[in-house]
Design a protein around this motif. Structure first.
Motif, PDB file in Angstrom:
ATOM      1  N   PHE A 111       0.864  -1.191   0.000  1.00 10.45           N
ATOM      2  CA  PHE A 111       0.000   0.000   0.000  1.00 10.45           C
ATOM      3  C   PHE A 111       0.900   1.241   0.000  1.00 10.45           C
ATOM      4  CE2 PHE A 111      -3.104  -2.961   1.707  1.00 10.45           C
ATOM      5  CZ  PHE A 111      -4.332  -2.477   1.269  1.00 10.45           C
ATOM      6  N   PHE A 146     -13.937 -11.194  -7.814  1.00 15.17           N
ATOM      7  CA  PHE A 146     -15.318 -11.600  -7.543  1.00 15.17           C
ATOM      8  C   PHE A 146     -16.024 -10.595  -6.628  1.00 15.17           C
ATOM      9  CE2 PHE A 146     -13.237 -15.993  -8.031  1.00 15.17           C
ATOM     10  CZ  PHE A 146     -13.356 -15.938  -9.411  1.00 15.17           C
ATOM     11  N   PHE A 191     -21.782 -13.134  -9.039  1.00 12.59           N
ATOM     12  CA  PHE A 191     -22.101 -14.377  -9.750  1.00 12.59           C
ATOM     13  C   PHE A 191     -23.583 -14.413 -10.159  1.00 12.59           C
ATOM     14  CE2 PHE A 191     -18.812 -16.172  -6.624  1.00 12.59           C
ATOM     15  CZ  PHE A 191     -17.768 -15.969  -7.507  1.00 12.59           C
ATOM     16  N   LYS A 245      -8.417 -16.861  -5.790  1.00 12.48           N
ATOM     17  CA  LYS A 245      -8.042 -17.852  -4.778  1.00 12.48           C
ATOM     18  C   LYS A 245      -9.178 -18.840  -4.587  1.00 12.48           C
ATOM     19  CE  LYS A 245      -9.105 -18.476  -0.801  1.00 12.48           C
ATOM     20  NZ  LYS A 245      -9.627 -18.327   0.547  1.00 12.48           N
ATOM     21  N   SER A 246      -8.850 -20.113  -4.556  1.00 12.03           N
ATOM     22  CA  SER A 246      -9.850 -21.113  -4.213  1.00 12.03           C
ATOM     23  C   SER A 246      -9.159 -22.321  -3.604  1.00 12.03           C
ATOM     24  CB  SER A 246     -10.631 -21.543  -5.455  1.00 12.03           C
ATOM     25  OG  SER A 246     -11.507 -22.580  -5.108  1.00 12.03           O
ATOM     26  N   ASN A 272     -10.867 -21.625 -12.774  1.00 13.85           N
ATOM     27  CA  ASN A 272     -10.329 -20.261 -12.689  1.00 13.85           C
ATOM     28  C   ASN A 272      -9.107 -20.065 -13.576  1.00 13.85           C
ATOM     29  OD1 ASN A 272     -12.312 -19.797 -10.819  1.00 13.85           O
ATOM     30  ND2 ASN A 272     -10.966 -19.642  -9.046  1.00 13.85           N
TER      31      ASN A 272
HETATM   32  P1  NAD Z   1     -11.237 -13.460  -4.959  1.00 14.16           P
HETATM   33  O1  NAD Z   1     -11.963 -12.451  -5.783  1.00 14.16           O
HETATM   34  O2  NAD Z   1     -10.253 -14.355  -5.593  1.00 14.16           O
HETATM   35  O3  NAD Z   1     -12.363 -14.286  -4.229  1.00 14.16           O
HETATM   36  C1  NAD Z   1     -12.116 -15.348  -3.408  1.00 14.16           C
HETATM   37  C2  NAD Z   1     -13.457 -15.936  -2.998  1.00 14.16           C
HETATM   38  O4  NAD Z   1     -14.147 -16.421  -4.153  1.00 14.16           O
HETATM   39  C3  NAD Z   1     -13.309 -17.102  -2.065  1.00 14.16           C
HETATM   40  O5  NAD Z   1     -14.407 -17.053  -1.179  1.00 14.16           O
HETATM   41  C4  NAD Z   1     -13.434 -18.307  -2.967  1.00 14.16           C
HETATM   42  O6  NAD Z   1     -13.941 -19.434  -2.317  1.00 14.16           O
HETATM   43  C5  NAD Z   1     -14.423 -17.820  -4.013  1.00 14.16           C
HETATM   44  N1  NAD Z   1     -14.192 -18.462  -5.319  1.00 14.16           N
HETATM   45  C6  NAD Z   1     -12.992 -18.669  -5.924  1.00 14.16           C
HETATM   46  N2  NAD Z   1     -13.177 -19.247  -7.128  1.00 14.16           N
HETATM   47  C7  NAD Z   1     -14.506 -19.397  -7.294  1.00 14.16           C
HETATM   48  C8  NAD Z   1     -15.309 -19.938  -8.348  1.00 14.16           C
HETATM   49  N3  NAD Z   1     -14.763 -20.413  -9.454  1.00 14.16           N
HETATM   50  N4  NAD Z   1     -16.652 -19.939  -8.177  1.00 14.16           N
HETATM   51  C9  NAD Z   1     -17.218 -19.468  -7.068  1.00 14.16           C
HETATM   52  N5  NAD Z   1     -16.511 -18.931  -6.028  1.00 14.16           N
HETATM   53  C10 NAD Z   1     -15.169 -18.908  -6.152  1.00 14.16           C
HETATM   54  O7  NAD Z   1     -10.653 -12.654  -3.769  1.00 14.16           O
HETATM   55  P2  NAD Z   1      -9.369 -12.246  -3.032  1.00 14.16           P
HETATM   56  O8  NAD Z   1      -8.788 -13.407  -2.297  1.00 14.16           O
HETATM   57  O9  NAD Z   1      -9.754 -11.021  -2.302  1.00 14.16           O
HETATM   58  O10 NAD Z   1      -8.372 -11.790  -4.173  1.00 14.16           O
HETATM   59  C11 NAD Z   1      -7.523 -12.687  -4.838  1.00 14.16           C
HETATM   60  C12 NAD Z   1      -6.070 -12.465  -4.459  1.00 14.16           C
HETATM   61  O11 NAD Z   1      -5.715 -11.115  -4.707  1.00 14.16           O
HETATM   62  C13 NAD Z   1      -5.723 -12.675  -2.988  1.00 14.16           C
HETATM   63  O12 NAD Z   1      -5.603 -14.013  -2.629  1.00 14.16           O
HETATM   64  C14 NAD Z   1      -4.418 -11.913  -2.901  1.00 14.16           C
HETATM   65  O13 NAD Z   1      -3.343 -12.683  -3.416  1.00 14.16           O
HETATM   66  C15 NAD Z   1      -4.694 -10.721  -3.808  1.00 14.16           C
HETATM   67  N6  NAD Z   1      -5.145  -9.530  -3.055  1.00 14.16           N
HETATM   68  C16 NAD Z   1      -4.292  -8.464  -2.980  1.00 14.16           C
HETATM   69  C17 NAD Z   1      -4.648  -7.343  -2.258  1.00 14.16           C
HETATM   70  C18 NAD Z   1      -3.726  -6.174  -2.204  1.00 14.16           C
HETATM   71  O14 NAD Z   1      -3.914  -5.290  -1.352  1.00 14.16           O
HETATM   72  N7  NAD Z   1      -2.759  -6.091  -3.082  1.00 14.16           N
HETATM   73  C19 NAD Z   1      -5.888  -7.304  -1.585  1.00 14.16           C
HETATM   74  C20 NAD Z   1      -6.748  -8.386  -1.698  1.00 14.16           C
HETATM   75  C21 NAD Z   1      -6.372  -9.496  -2.438  1.00 14.16           C
END
Ligand code: NAD
Length: 326
Positions: free
Chosen positions: A113, A219, A242, A276-277, A286
């Motif tokens: 950040f 998402f 979704f 992430k999943s 994904n």
């Molecule tokens: P994401 O948008 O990847 O959502 C994750 C959620 O979606 C989980 O609940 C998961 O079970 C669900 N999900 C995943 N695949 C799915 C599918 N195919 N169908 C239905 N549901 C599904 O959210 P996130 O974890 O916030 O973001 C992804 C990555 O981004 C993080 O793991 C991290 O590495 C990065 N991130 C970075 C920052 C930053 O400040 N730079 C902040 C947040 C996240």
């Protein structure tokens, strides 16, 4: 099927799809990363803040030792946490984080950040570290200008610790500023990006400046529903992405899942994604988000869901707000 990639300003290739390590428990990280590599993931998005770098690195090492991949086929992104923006701290952290991963070098090191907080001994920093001091009570800013931290990251590149550097959660003004003194280019910008928060001008600016954009939380509200109340507040009453009409209609037409449509909405515009999943089927789907196309009309209709709704906003969820997105 090899995942498409983008060429960074540093010259490195970065896969367009990766695996996000936020909220992956340390004790499961090695297995999850190892299995993700087997499924085909080549990019892992970590951070000091996620407290699972060592274990994630062990997962990569297992895959390398079994001959599934070579080090150079894997792309490791990780991030410098806010308490370590001072030059000597940033250098120490980059070195320590690189050692934790144990893979010889980092591919991309990001400022997590654009806000500097007072130093906290990493030994006493507890996960989730977020923004507070060791007692999790107060937030203390530190008087460290961005150029000091950027120059530290440049030294991280000079020392061979990271191949490329960049920043996360930065807005246009910070990018313009860094570009006035950067010796090494800003290779990547990682931002919250989903149909409720599109930030088209920021993305246009980054892409015009050859800064590769990575979208996080593709998402939208989904990820924030799993968090404590202050983080959940903005997410709990909005329709899940979704289930919105524009996403469901594109999913029906392409015979893909709504999640794949959301990821393709980003990758089709050359924006990398890092979902992430923990579920094997979702892990696979994904990854398959670069080999079908949405129509221009579908892209537009999904982008039209934009309401400027930011979930990861320390100006909102902290008791002492840090209004970095104002
Ligand atoms: P994401 O948008 O990847 O959502 C994750 C959620 O979606 C989980 O609940 C998961 O079970 C669900 N999900 C995943 N695949 C799915 C599918 N195919 N169908 C239905 N549901 C599904 O959210 P996130 O974890 O916030 O973001 C992804 C990555 O981004 C993080 O793991 C991290 O590495 C990065 N991130 C970075 C920052 C930053 O400040 N730079 C902040 C947040 C996240």
């Amino acid at each position: 099927m090899p995942v498409s990639s983008v060429t960074l300003a540093s010259g490195q290739e970065m896969p367009l799809v990766g695996f996000g390590l936020w909220k992956v428990p340390a004790e499961k990280a090695a297995d999850i990363v190892y299995n993700a590599i087997k499924v085909g993931y080549r990019l892992f998005d970590g951070a000091y803040d996620y407290q699972n770098e060592k274990e994630a690195g062990q997962g990569v090492m297992r895959a390398i030792s079994e001959g599934i991949v070579k080090r150079e086929e894997i792309f490791i992104t990780t991030k410098l946490w806010n308490n370590y923006h001072r030059k000597d701290h940033a250098l120490q952290m980059a070195k320590a984080q690189n050692e934790a991963w144990g893979l010889g070098y980092l591919d991309l090191y990001l400022i997590h950040f654009p806000v500097a907080l007072e130093y906290i001994d990493p030994e006493t920093l507890r996960y989730p570290a977020w923004w507070m001091d060791a007692e999790h009570k107060t937030i203390r800013s530190a008087k460290v200008p961005m150029h000091e931290t950027w120059q530290a990251l440049e030294e991280v590149v000079d020392a061979g610790i990271a191949k490329s550097i960049g920043i996360s959660n930065a807005q246009a003004q910070t990018l313009y500023d860094i570009q006035t003194y950067a010796r090494h280019p800003i290779s990547a910008l990682q931002i919250e990006h989903h149909p409720y928060l599109v930030q088209p001008d920021l993305i246009t600016l980054a892409q015009e400046k050859n800064i590769a954009v990575t979208a996080y939380s593709t998402f939208g509200p989904q990820s924030f529903l799993e968090l404590p109340p202050a983080f959940r507040e903005r997410a709990k009453d909005v329709p899940p992405l979704f289930e919105v009409k524009a996403v469901k209609a594109a999913a029906a037409r392409t015979a893909k899942s709504p999640a794949q449509v959301l990821l393709r909405w980003a990758t089709q515009r050359n924006i990398a994604v890092i979902p992430k999943s923990n579920n094997v089927d979702r892990l696979k789907q994904n990854l398959e988000v670069t080999d079908f196309d949405l129509t221009e009309q579908e892209l537009k209709e999904i982008s039209a869901l934009d309401v400027g709704l930011r979930f990861n906003d320390p100006g909102f969820y902290l008791d002492e707000p840090l209004r970095i997105f104002a």
